[in-house]
Motif scaffolding. Structure first.
Motif, PDB file in Angstrom:
ATOM      1  N   ILE A 117       0.856  -1.182   0.000  1.00 48.44           N
ATOM      2  CA  ILE A 117       0.000   0.000   0.000  1.00 48.44           C
ATOM      3  C   ILE A 117       0.896   1.237   0.000  1.00 48.44           C
ATOM      4  O   ILE A 117       1.867   1.310   0.760  1.00 48.44           O
ATOM      5  CB  ILE A 117      -0.920   0.030   1.244  1.00 48.44           C
ATOM      6  N   VAL A 118       0.587   2.188  -0.860  1.00 45.45           N
ATOM      7  CA  VAL A 118       1.329   3.448  -0.917  1.00 45.45           C
ATOM      8  C   VAL A 118       0.445   4.542  -0.336  1.00 45.45           C
ATOM      9  O   VAL A 118      -0.649   4.806  -0.839  1.00 45.45           O
ATOM     10  CB  VAL A 118       1.731   3.792  -2.365  1.00 45.45           C
ATOM     11  N   LEU A 119       0.908   5.157   0.738  1.00 44.56           N
ATOM     12  CA  LEU A 119       0.153   6.211   1.410  1.00 44.56           C
ATOM     13  C   LEU A 119       0.831   7.551   1.172  1.00 44.56           C
ATOM     14  O   LEU A 119       1.987   7.739   1.571  1.00 44.56           O
ATOM     15  CB  LEU A 119       0.047   5.946   2.909  1.00 44.56           C
ATOM     16  N   VAL A 120       0.122   8.456   0.530  1.00 40.67           N
ATOM     17  CA  VAL A 120       0.634   9.794   0.286  1.00 40.67           C
ATOM     18  C   VAL A 120      -0.071  10.752   1.242  1.00 40.67           C
ATOM     19  O   VAL A 120      -1.294  10.900   1.199  1.00 40.67           O
ATOM     20  CB  VAL A 120       0.395  10.235  -1.166  1.00 40.67           C
ATOM     21  N   THR A 121       0.687  11.381   2.113  1.00 42.24           N
ATOM     22  CA  THR A 121       0.108  12.327   3.065  1.00 42.24           C
ATOM     23  C   THR A 121       0.073  13.713   2.420  1.00 42.24           C
ATOM     24  O   THR A 121       1.113  14.301   2.139  1.00 42.24           O
ATOM     25  CB  THR A 121       0.916  12.372   4.368  1.00 42.24           C
ATOM     26  N   THR A 122      -1.131  14.204   2.173  1.00 45.67           N
ATOM     27  CA  THR A 122      -1.295  15.490   1.501  1.00 45.67           C
ATOM     28  C   THR A 122      -1.300  16.622   2.521  1.00 45.67           C
ATOM     29  O   THR A 122      -1.163  16.405   3.735  1.00 45.67           O
ATOM     30  CB  THR A 122      -2.615  15.519   0.711  1.00 45.67           C
ATOM     31  N   ASP A 123      -1.497  17.839   2.029  1.00 45.23           N
ATOM     32  CA  ASP A 123      -1.573  19.015   2.899  1.00 45.23           C
ATOM     33  C   ASP A 123      -3.008  19.348   3.294  1.00 45.23           C
ATOM     34  O   ASP A 123      -3.260  20.405   3.879  1.00 45.23           O
ATOM     35  CB  ASP A 123      -0.941  20.223   2.192  1.00 45.23           C
ATOM     36  N   ARG A 124      -3.940  18.462   2.975  1.00 46.96           N
ATOM     37  CA  ARG A 124      -5.338  18.726   3.335  1.00 46.96           C
ATOM     38  C   ARG A 124      -5.506  18.745   4.852  1.00 46.96           C
ATOM     39  O   ARG A 124      -4.957  17.912   5.558  1.00 46.96           O
ATOM     40  CB  ARG A 124      -6.260  17.657   2.728  1.00 46.96           C
ATOM     41  N   GLN A 125      -6.281  19.716   5.340  1.00 50.14           N
ATOM     42  CA  GLN A 125      -6.552  19.847   6.768  1.00 50.14           C
ATOM     43  C   GLN A 125      -7.993  19.436   7.032  1.00 50.14           C
ATOM     44  O   GLN A 125      -8.918  20.032   6.492  1.00 50.14           O
ATOM     45  CB  GLN A 125      -6.340  21.285   7.227  1.00 50.14           C
ATOM     46  N   SER A 126      -8.184  18.446   7.862  1.00 51.83           N
ATOM     47  CA  SER A 126      -9.536  17.965   8.147  1.00 51.83           C
ATOM     48  C   SER A 126      -9.906  18.183   9.606  1.00 51.83           C
ATOM     49  O   SER A 126      -9.052  18.194  10.494  1.00 51.83           O
ATOM     50  CB  SER A 126      -9.671  16.478   7.803  1.00 51.83           C
ATOM     51  N   THR A 170       4.731   7.015   2.525  1.00 54.29           N
ATOM     52  CA  THR A 170       5.103   5.798   3.232  1.00 54.29           C
ATOM     53  C   THR A 170       4.578   4.604   2.451  1.00 54.29           C
ATOM     54  O   THR A 170       3.402   4.582   2.067  1.00 54.29           O
ATOM     55  CB  THR A 170       4.530   5.773   4.656  1.00 54.29           C
ATOM     56  N   ILE A 171       5.436   3.641   2.200  1.00 54.53           N
ATOM     57  CA  ILE A 171       5.009   2.374   1.607  1.00 54.53           C
ATOM     58  C   ILE A 171       4.852   1.379   2.751  1.00 54.53           C
ATOM     59  O   ILE A 171       5.747   1.247   3.594  1.00 54.53           O
ATOM     60  CB  ILE A 171       6.024   1.867   0.570  1.00 54.53           C
ATOM     61  N   ALA A 172       3.702   0.709   2.802  1.00 55.42           N
ATOM     62  CA  ALA A 172       3.384  -0.137   3.948  1.00 55.42           C
ATOM     63  C   ALA A 172       2.959  -1.535   3.514  1.00 55.42           C
ATOM     64  O   ALA A 172       2.530  -1.761   2.378  1.00 55.42           O
ATOM     65  CB  ALA A 172       2.263   0.502   4.768  1.00 55.42           C
ATOM     66  N   LYS A 173       3.088  -2.467   4.450  1.00 55.22           N
ATOM     67  CA  LYS A 173       2.597  -3.822   4.231  1.00 55.22           C
ATOM     68  C   LYS A 173       1.069  -3.799   4.142  1.00 55.22           C
ATOM     69  O   LYS A 173       0.413  -2.992   4.805  1.00 55.22           O
ATOM     70  CB  LYS A 173       3.000  -4.721   5.404  1.00 55.22           C
ATOM     71  N   LYS A 174       0.539  -4.702   3.352  1.00 50.77           N
ATOM     72  CA  LYS A 174      -0.905  -4.853   3.319  1.00 50.77           C
ATOM     73  C   LYS A 174      -1.362  -5.593   4.570  1.00 50.77           C
ATOM     74  O   LYS A 174      -0.696  -6.516   5.048  1.00 50.77           O
ATOM     75  CB  LYS A 174      -1.333  -5.643   2.086  1.00 50.77           C
TER      76      LYS A 174
END
Length: 402
Positions: A117-126, A170-174
């Motif tokens: 899984i490839v997780l891209v952390t954006t600059d979006r504020q929630s 971050t690249i992570a294990k499934k």
């Protein structure tokens, strides 16, 4: 713009305003502060604080550093010039052949590469279960903060991290993700509908299986840390009890017992580290998944200013005793601005977040990262477009993992 400047550390009435360049009290002394709490049946706790300089120690407190920080001027120029260059959206499935699908979270864009899984952390504020704004460098701060904590919490629980090929990635294990967020709390506070203070102030004394007696006040420290888990509905978090989690089949009894124990240990460790750096880790949330071998893994993010609430330790006691909001280094002031200018849960269109608040929040995130990690935040070059940089780095990393 003047009416946008809400007090960053407001009193309970939320009517007082102070300039954004003065978020921390100038009267805070330069002391090493240690605060201990002795519970008193949930009435105002007996609080003891010892403030003493070490011999020859001249280092300023965290609060003073936050206020009188030459570093802020250095990064503020980069923040303001990056307001129009935030990473608000990614489409790596269109630029990286190995990625075939995309899931858009409130902050992260998640891609499936088959094995990882490839997780891209954006600059979006929630907040309030919706996106409020884009904050310069926020994605980089969150990703690097999480990686720092992931590495230092392996003695408590394994995590899913495989590699970090880019400052925002971050690249992570499934793994099979549990549909439960473990919210750990050490204080009665908060402003959202699911926060402990909000539900307590409405008269709820049984929250997520935690029995809370009458007489507590806002920002009071709990006698012991608690978990208030939530589960995901279509567009918002829903508080849930441990029994309900098991009855609904969200987790097995054994998995919940292990994950909840890990969550509380992670929180206690995070509080210890924060205290050593002049901060109070007030509350946070954790997510877990189950690997193919049956082991439970920590996923998503850890102790970031997005998932956690941090207060300045050496001013907490005095402000609490005077009924003032603690000095914070998190996104609470932005939540409060939206609550005072609209109904963030029901209004279809929200007002734009003022640029001064956006820049201040970007600085706070960077300040917290540097305070916790004791390392300098590296502002990325803008010579290459952010999306192009991420695409190139992810493609290279996935190729090397084959």
């Amino acid at each position: 713009m003047a009416d946008s400047i809400l007090s960053l550390n407001p009193p309970k009435t939320l009517h007082t305003t102070i300039p954004l360049n003065n978020p921390i009290s100038r009267s805070a002394p330069s002391f090493r502060t240690r605060i201990s709490f002795k519970p008193n049946k949930f009435r105002i706790p007996a609080i003891r604080a010892s403030m003493a300089r070490k011999d020859g120690e001249q280092q300023p407190s965290v609060g003073e550093t936050f206020l009188n920080n030459a570093r802020k001027g250095q990064v503020f120029d980069a923040i303001t010039t990056s307001l129009s260059n935030c990473l608000s959206e990614t489409n790596l499935h269109l630029t990286v052949p190995a990625l075939k699908s995309k899931i858009r979270g409130k902050v992260r864009d998640i891609y499936d590469s088959g094995d990882y899984i490839v997780l891209v952390t954006t600059d979006r504020q929630s907040a309030f279960d919706r996106v409020l704004a884009s904050i310069p460098f926020k994605g980089q701060v969150l990703n690097e903060t999480s990686l720092w904590w992931f590495e230092r919490t392996r003695h408590i629980v394994s995590n899913a991290v495989v590699s970090a090929p880019d400052k925002n990635v971050t690249i992570a294990k499934k793994c099979s993700v549990f549909p439960v967020e473990f919210v750990a709390r050490g204080f009665v506070t908060g402003s959202t509908d699911t926060s402990l203070w909000t539900v307590y102030n409405k008269g709820n004394r049984n929250y997520c299986g935690n029995i809370l007696p009458d007489g507590m006040v806002k920002n009071q420290k709990l006698p012991k840390n608690i978990l208030t888990p939530t589960t995901k509905a279509a567009d918002h978090d829903v508080p849930v009890t441990p029994d309900e989690i098991i009855e609904k089949g969200l987790m097995t009894k054994a998995d919940y017992a292990e994950a909840s124990e890990k969550a509380l240990r992670l929180f206690e460790y995070g509080q210890q580290v924060a205290s050593e750096h002049g901060l109070i880790l007030v509350d946070t949330k954790y997510e877990f998944g189950k690997a193919n071998d049956g082991s439970i893994l920590l996923i998503d993010e850890v102790h970031t200013p997005d998932s956690s609430r941090y207060w300045i330790a050496n001013s907490y006691l005095e402000r609490f005793q005077n009924g003032l909001e603690p000095e914070n280094v998190d996104k609470e002031f932005l939540r409060l601005w939206f609550k005072s200018h609209c109904n963030p849960y029901e209004d279809e269109v929200l007002p734009d977040a003022p640029e001064d608040l956006v820049c201040e929040l970007a600085w706070r995130y960077i300040f917290l990262y540097e305070t916790i990690t004791k390392s300098k935040f590296e502002v990325q070059s803008t010579e290459e477009a952010i999306h192009d940089r991420i695409s190139r780095n992810v493609a290279s990393a996935l190729s090397s993992l084959k």
